[in-house]
Design an enzyme around this catalytic site. Structure first.
Site, PDB file in Angstrom:
ATOM      1  N   TYR A 107       0.052 -11.592   6.893  1.00 51.08           N
ATOM      2  CA  TYR A 107       1.155 -10.627   7.010  1.00 51.08           C
ATOM      3  C   TYR A 107       1.481 -10.359   8.475  1.00 51.08           C
ATOM      4  CZ  TYR A 107       3.798  -6.357   5.691  1.00 51.08           C
ATOM      5  OH  TYR A 107       4.778  -5.416   5.479  1.00 51.08           O
ATOM      6  N   ARG A 112       8.955  -8.824  10.896  1.00 49.30           N
ATOM      7  CA  ARG A 112       8.378  -8.422   9.616  1.00 49.30           C
ATOM      8  C   ARG A 112       9.049  -7.167   9.037  1.00 49.30           C
ATOM      9  NH1 ARG A 112       2.255  -7.086  10.072  1.00 49.30           N
ATOM     10  NH2 ARG A 112       3.006  -4.975  10.419  1.00 49.30           N
ATOM     11  N   ASP A 113       9.114  -7.119   7.717  1.00 43.99           N
ATOM     12  CA  ASP A 113       9.646  -5.956   6.985  1.00 43.99           C
ATOM     13  C   ASP A 113      11.113  -5.704   7.347  1.00 43.99           C
ATOM     14  OD1 ASP A 113       9.281  -4.000   5.066  1.00 43.99           O
ATOM     15  OD2 ASP A 113       8.486  -2.500   6.450  1.00 43.99           O
ATOM     16  N   SER A 119       6.874  -0.968   8.196  1.00 43.12           N
ATOM     17  CA  SER A 119       5.877  -2.000   8.500  1.00 43.12           C
ATOM     18  C   SER A 119       6.410  -3.048   9.465  1.00 43.12           C
ATOM     19  CB  SER A 119       5.389  -2.663   7.210  1.00 43.12           C
ATOM     20  OG  SER A 119       4.542  -1.777   6.511  1.00 43.12           O
ATOM     21  N   ASP A 158       6.689  -9.462   0.537  1.00 40.86           N
ATOM     22  CA  ASP A 158       8.091  -9.025   0.662  1.00 40.86           C
ATOM     23  C   ASP A 158       9.019  -9.981   1.406  1.00 40.86           C
ATOM     24  OD1 ASP A 158       7.072  -6.771  -0.523  1.00 40.86           O
ATOM     25  OD2 ASP A 158       7.535  -5.400   1.112  1.00 40.86           O
ATOM     26  N   TRP A 206      12.500  -5.908  -8.575  1.00 37.50           N
ATOM     27  CA  TRP A 206      13.107  -6.533  -7.394  1.00 37.50           C
ATOM     28  C   TRP A 206      13.726  -7.889  -7.790  1.00 37.50           C
ATOM     29  CZ3 TRP A 206      10.127  -6.482  -2.033  1.00 37.50           C
ATOM     30  CH2 TRP A 206      11.000  -6.917  -1.020  1.00 37.50           C
ATOM     31  N   TRP A 306       9.113   3.043  -2.778  1.00 42.18           N
ATOM     32  CA  TRP A 306       7.898   2.263  -2.472  1.00 42.18           C
ATOM     33  C   TRP A 306       6.898   2.992  -1.590  1.00 42.18           C
ATOM     34  CZ3 TRP A 306       7.641   1.956   2.782  1.00 42.18           C
ATOM     35  CH2 TRP A 306       8.855   2.039   3.492  1.00 42.18           C
ATOM     36  N   LYS A 334      -3.366  -3.709  -1.905  1.00 44.12           N
ATOM     37  CA  LYS A 334      -3.169  -2.602  -0.969  1.00 44.12           C
ATOM     38  C   LYS A 334      -4.414  -1.726  -1.001  1.00 44.12           C
ATOM     39  CE  LYS A 334      -1.039   0.463   1.639  1.00 44.12           C
ATOM     40  NZ  LYS A 334      -0.396   0.196   2.934  1.00 44.12           N
ATOM     41  N   GLU A 338      -4.821   3.767   2.480  1.00 49.32           N
ATOM     42  CA  GLU A 338      -4.041   3.360   3.656  1.00 49.32           C
ATOM     43  C   GLU A 338      -2.570   3.655   3.359  1.00 49.32           C
ATOM     44  OE1 GLU A 338      -4.909  -0.609   5.016  1.00 49.32           O
ATOM     45  OE2 GLU A 338      -7.041  -0.167   5.279  1.00 49.32           O
ATOM     46  N   ASP A 340       1.593   3.799   3.374  1.00 45.78           N
ATOM     47  CA  ASP A 340       2.696   2.827   3.328  1.00 45.78           C
ATOM     48  C   ASP A 340       3.670   3.041   4.484  1.00 45.78           C
ATOM     49  OD1 ASP A 340       1.988   1.612   0.794  1.00 45.78           O
ATOM     50  OD2 ASP A 340       2.560   3.522  -0.107  1.00 45.78           O
TER      51      ASP A 340
HETATM   52  C1  BGC Z   1       0.988  -2.096   6.727  1.00 41.80           C
HETATM   53  C2  BGC Z   1      -0.160  -2.875   7.317  1.00 41.80           C
HETATM   54  C3  BGC Z   1      -1.421  -2.596   6.538  1.00 41.80           C
HETATM   55  C4  BGC Z   1      -1.202  -2.833   5.062  1.00 41.80           C
HETATM   56  C5  BGC Z   1      -2.398  -2.457   4.237  1.00 41.80           C
HETATM   57  C6  BGC Z   1       1.113  -2.368   5.248  1.00 41.80           C
HETATM   58  O1  BGC Z   1       2.090  -1.543   4.708  1.00 41.80           O
HETATM   59  O2  BGC Z   1       2.173  -2.423   7.391  1.00 41.80           O
HETATM   60  O3  BGC Z   1      -0.320  -2.515   8.647  1.00 41.80           O
HETATM   61  O4  BGC Z   1      -2.466  -3.406   6.982  1.00 41.80           O
HETATM   62  O5  BGC Z   1      -0.098  -2.092   4.610  1.00 41.80           O
HETATM   63  O6  BGC Z   1      -2.628  -1.092   4.257  1.00 41.80           O
END
Ligand code: BGC
Length: 386
Positions: A107, A112-113, A119, A158, A206, A306, A334, A338, A340
């Site tokens: 990733y 990105r994103d 992200s 994504d 999606w 999301w 995921k 952590e 989003d």
């Molecule tokens: C974040 C990453 C992270 C991953 C897992 C993503 O949404 O951008 O930095 O490592 O989630 O938590």
């Protein structure tokens, strides 16, 4: 005699550091074919286990603490979300035993994103050479150095779905060639016997729309064929960092006014329908599905929401018992706890989805730990954790 014995001891002690610490993994090289999760347990890497154990130590409720400690033992993917995370990749990889498979998320594409902000990554649009030489190549070198360890790799969540549905956004249009080139390069280079790859395909809400199924499958197939149709591509990942139920009838949004335009109202139906489209397009169509945070349904205002959905809970633990041949496994991708994306509206990576009414607040930057959110996932876990 005594002296000799001592000498033997000393020389053994000196010899130890020279003989490398015994690696885990298998005695011989691993060759994966078919469903790579069959007979192997998803490895619970110590990166996430340590975050979870530290979080558990903050809990005073003993049953919640026990639930938290149980999470530390659940296999969860490791995200390589920046070049710097590669430094520690090999040490986590080498924790894996011969009856386990290590899960890794690739990733770090340039730009990105592209359809969101939370992200956005470290590489700018156009930095494809850096993606290849500073990101993919070192990861490949580490994996080649550990041919006795089984690995499941999810490729760039994504990214290709964004090219299918968000190409009208400038950032996605600008990212298109880098995404396609980057994903093809990753598929080509990671095509190693001990790796099985799943290209990310978003979720039912999606690419599951009737009009998105064929174009979505064609986009994935185009990139796969550009990579030379690598043998170790097994299919797709779905629901990564997502919230959809595996099987729910009617689906959460099935009775919405536009429900008739989407027959993939849960991930089981999505894997089946998109799987058909993939087969037609010439792309391998097995799937793994992220069930890490999908225990509670009915939380989202809209299907596309999301970010840090409020009220969520840890879902079904990793298993190959999916009841659908196309679905290789339910996995935790995921890492629950952590974030989003940040809810701080003044932050550069603030995305308005993280400020919506159904998003948990406050929330730190994407990837950063949110203790309160983790505790909520524990409380709402289904099945319960401990
Ligand atoms: C974040 C990453 C992270 C991953 C897992 C993503 O949404 O951008 O930095 O490592 O989630 O938590």
């Amino acid at each position: 005699m005594k002296f000799l014995a001592l000498l033997a001891l000393v020389s053994a002690a000196i010899a130890t550091p020279a003989t490398k610490q015994r690696r885990q993994g298998c005695d011989s090289d691993v060759t994966l074919s078919g469903n790579p999760f069959e007979g192997l347990t998803l490895h619970a890497n110590s990166h996430y286990a340590e975050l979870v154990t530290a979080a558990a130590a903050n809990l005073t409720d003993s049953s919640l603490e026990a639930a938290a400690l149980a999470v530390a033992d659940v296999g969860t993917f490791l995200w390589l979300d920046t070049i710097s995370t590669i430094d520690t990749f090999e040490s986590y990889l080498q924790e894996t035993t011969c009856d386990e498979i290590f899960g890794v998320v690739i990733y770090d594409l340039p730009g990105r994103d592209c359809a969101a902000k939370a992200s956005n990554g470290e590489l700018a649009v156009g930095e494809i050479d850096r993606y290849k030489s500073e990101y993919i190549d070192p990861i490949v070198a580490i994996i080649k150095n550990n041919p006795n360890i089984a690995i499941a790799a999810i490729i760039e969540p994504d990214s290709l779905p964004n090219l299918v549905t968000n190409i009208d956004q400038t950032a996605c249009a600008n990212s298109k060639s880098g995404y396609e080139d980057g994903v093809a390069y990753a598929l080509e280079q990671l095509n190693l016997p001990n790796v099985m790859m799943y290209v990310d395909a978003g979720h039912g809400g999606w690419l599951g729309w009737n009009d998105n199924l064929a174009p979505g499958a064609q986009e994935l197939a185009k990139v796969y064929k550009a990579a030379g149709s690598p043998a170790q591509v097994r299919g797709i990942s779905t629901n990564v960092a997502g919230w959809n139920a595996w099987s729910l009838s009617p689906g959460e949004f099935e009775n919405a006014p536009d429900g008739q335009y989407n027959k993939a109202q849960d991930e089981k139906r999505y894997v089946t329908l998109f799987g058909d489209a993939l087969a037609t397009a010439g792309f391998p169509n097995h799937a793994i599905v992220d069930t890490g945070r999908n225990a509670v349904q009915g939380l989202r205002l809209e299907w596309g929401d999301w970010c840090n959905v409020n009220g969520a809970g840890f879902g079904v633990r990793p298993t190959t018992d999916t009841g659908l041949e196309l679905a290789d496994a339910f996995v935790w991708v995921k890492p629950g706890g952590e974030s989003d994306g940040t809810s701080d509206s003044s932050a550069t990576r603030y995305d308005s989805f993280c400020g919506k009414e159904d998003a948990y607040k406050p929330a730190p930057e994407a990837g950063a730990w949110n203790q309160a959110y983790f505790e909520m996932l524990l409380e709402n876990a289904n099945p319960a954790l401990a």
